[in-house]
Design an enzyme around this catalytic site. Sequence first.
Site, mmCIF file in Angstrom:
data_model
loop_
_atom_site.group_PDB
_atom_site.id
_atom_site.type_symbol
_atom_site.label_atom_id
_atom_site.label_comp_id
_atom_site.label_asym_id
_atom_site.label_seq_id
_atom_site.Cartn_x
_atom_site.Cartn_y
_atom_site.Cartn_z
ATOM 1 N N HIS A 66 19.653 -25.047 25.559
ATOM 2 C CA HIS A 66 19.555 -25.822 26.935
ATOM 3 C C HIS A 66 18.202 -26.051 27.404
ATOM 4 O O HIS A 66 17.400 -25.180 27.958
ATOM 5 C CB HIS A 66 20.188 -24.620 28.105
ATOM 6 C CG HIS A 66 20.300 -25.323 29.590
ATOM 7 N ND1 HIS A 66 21.248 -24.556 30.410
ATOM 8 C CD2 HIS A 66 19.695 -26.230 30.067
ATOM 9 C CE1 HIS A 66 21.005 -25.203 31.289
ATOM 10 N NE2 HIS A 66 20.157 -26.409 31.285
ATOM 11 N N GLU A 99 25.123 -23.054 38.670
ATOM 12 C CA GLU A 99 23.749 -23.162 38.799
ATOM 13 C C GLU A 99 23.596 -22.645 40.109
ATOM 14 O O GLU A 99 23.242 -21.631 40.598
ATOM 15 C CB GLU A 99 23.022 -23.997 38.264
ATOM 16 C CG GLU A 99 21.505 -24.109 38.439
ATOM 17 C CD GLU A 99 20.655 -25.413 38.068
ATOM 18 O OE1 GLU A 99 21.300 -26.529 37.692
ATOM 19 O OE2 GLU A 99 19.532 -25.422 38.037
HETATM 20 N N1 ADE Z 1 18.350 -31.816 34.906
HETATM 21 C C1 ADE Z 1 16.893 -31.087 34.484
HETATM 22 N N2 ADE Z 1 17.007 -29.739 34.898
HETATM 23 C C2 ADE Z 1 18.459 -29.518 35.680
HETATM 24 C C3 ADE Z 1 18.902 -28.544 36.018
HETATM 25 N N3 ADE Z 1 18.308 -27.190 35.962
HETATM 26 N N4 ADE Z 1 19.979 -28.431 36.718
HETATM 27 C C4 ADE Z 1 20.648 -29.800 36.802
HETATM 28 N N5 ADE Z 1 20.059 -31.003 36.363
HETATM 29 C C5 ADE Z 1 19.059 -30.735 35.537
HETATM 30 ZN ZN ZN Z 2 19.608 -27.718 32.773
#
Ligand code: ADE
Ligand code: ZN
Length: 373
Positions: free
Chosen positions: A48, A231
């Site tokens: 990731h 997230e």
């Molecule tokens: N694009 C780059 N980093 C990201 C993240 N942490 N969450 C969502 N989109 C992203």
């Molecule tokens: Zn990401």
Amino acid sequence: MTDPTTAPGRPQPSPAVLAGLARVEAAMRTSSAVLPDVLRRMPKAELHMHIEGSLEPELMFALAQRNGVSLPYPSVEALRAAYDFEDLQSFLDIYYAGASVLLTEQDFFDMAWAYLERAAADHICHTELFFDPQTHTARGVPMAVVVGGLSRACRQAREQLGVHASLILCFLRHLSEEEAFATLEAALPLREHWIGVGLDSSEVGHPPEKFARVFRRCRELGLRVVAHAGEEGPPAYVWSALDVLQVERIDHGVQSAQDPALMRRLAASRMPLTVCPLSNVKLCVFPAMHQHNLPALLETGLCITVNSDDPAYFGGYLNQNFLALFAALPLGPRDAWELAHNSFEAAFIDTTERTLRLQQLDAFFAHWQSAAA
Ligand code: ADE
Ligand code: ZN
């Protein structure tokens, strides 16, 4: 009391690895440098990492000058000082502005090559790079320029650095599903250069089900499928990434801890979560590293991996994520082995490659000797 290290599905170290782990623990009693050294040198995969998020301010300014693009900051220092985020959106605004310096195939190559050299230094032997083509095609940069530069760097990394790198195309979730379909169509002629699709950008208000049809099409095409979920967004987004998009990994997923039924589902299926500790602290998902829930997720039996997300913006590449995590939380050498093991378990590689990587990991721990011995 039940032993949390034997939760069902959790990988178990072999006797030879256990003996190596015992030697690490013994050496840790006399030197605080032992565990950081193990974390740095153990073989690992990164799953990731947004390649546009690896663009360091120095390279951003060099590319701006090369391409005659002006940046809204007078210097590298002023730009770095602006990396003080309060949430995901405050980061994304700066991240998309930074990507405006990328115009030519060589620019994409240079950015990816800089990351791949850092990856080799961190003992990453396999890495899967996210890229955001819509950020570039919207500015008139052809898809072939983006994919051409990135894939050339991946090829060269395999030949010159021994790092195996693959590309995953991400759809921007703040845009429409029609735009995602158009992006897929534009990238299919270059299909041999990328292995799958992801879903990133502003999460809240853009649930996974918004992209149900395009993900179904991607699955029919035999592409690997992942999505950012949980997230900042709620556990419901993780459920729909699993049930509607039918993803093979969840990117982040840390909000799953709010939902015990979801945690049971993730643990029972060993669904990998690509967790990004420094990112989570920098974007205020957790107030501080010592409050991160990674140890709790690991103990529940989830397939947790450690990743850097956007290392140029969040204060460190993969090894710095491991170091910060282990410095702040009660994690030890067995956790280090398990996190590296999980990274290979969750990687999009074939069985032969996975077996080889897991053997290399086990050999690292089984043969570990104190430098002082
Ligand atoms: N694009 C780059 N980093 C990201 C993240 N942490 N969450 C969502 N989109 C992203
Ligand atoms: Zn990401």
